[in-house]
Design an enzyme around this catalytic site. Sequence first.
Site, mmCIF file in Angstrom:
data_model
loop_
_atom_site.group_PDB
_atom_site.id
_atom_site.type_symbol
_atom_site.label_atom_id
_atom_site.label_comp_id
_atom_site.label_asym_id
_atom_site.label_seq_id
_atom_site.Cartn_x
_atom_site.Cartn_y
_atom_site.Cartn_z
ATOM 1 N N ASP A 158 -16.700 45.186 6.650
ATOM 2 C CA ASP A 158 -15.593 44.534 5.947
ATOM 3 C C ASP A 158 -14.786 43.675 6.912
ATOM 4 O OD1 ASP A 158 -16.002 45.874 3.370
ATOM 5 O OD2 ASP A 158 -15.332 47.672 4.415
ATOM 6 N N HIS B 154 -14.210 52.273 3.338
ATOM 7 C CA HIS B 154 -15.003 51.084 3.041
ATOM 8 C C HIS B 154 -15.057 50.882 1.528
ATOM 9 C CE1 HIS B 154 -18.266 48.220 2.885
ATOM 10 N NE2 HIS B 154 -18.978 49.059 2.160
#
Length: 143
Positions: A104, A131
Amino acid sequence: MDLQHGLQFTSNLKLQASTNYDITAGSKLCILTAGVRQKEGEDRRNLLERNISIFKGIVPQLVKYSPDTVILVVSNPVDVMSYVTWKLSGLPPNRVFGSGTSLDSSRLRYFMSERLKVDVNSCHGHVIGEHGESSGKHTHAVV
């Protein structure tokens, strides 16, 4: 696209893939990418039971052929699957880890570089938390 977003983490390496676990024999690092595909609009956490079932067949085989390996988990939900992998493997906790929000953060940096038209290595920022959908951007660190 995931590979493109993770380019900043690569160096000279040897990458192999196979459906036969003996190819992993003596591996220093095993990267677990196995899992079911996330359906449109589905939360990553809904993948848990299906992916645990898959990992029950994979993890013991990896450890059998590479008992000294380190396992990197990238399958979703990555944070929980990392814990499951550790339990299934019997390895010490410092030898099993997940990618967490690394991808990410890498995506954030990639999209910043595209938007600002600068090299990705000149963009810095971090995504924190779990996440996926519940993560957040640490905008104070974006420079």
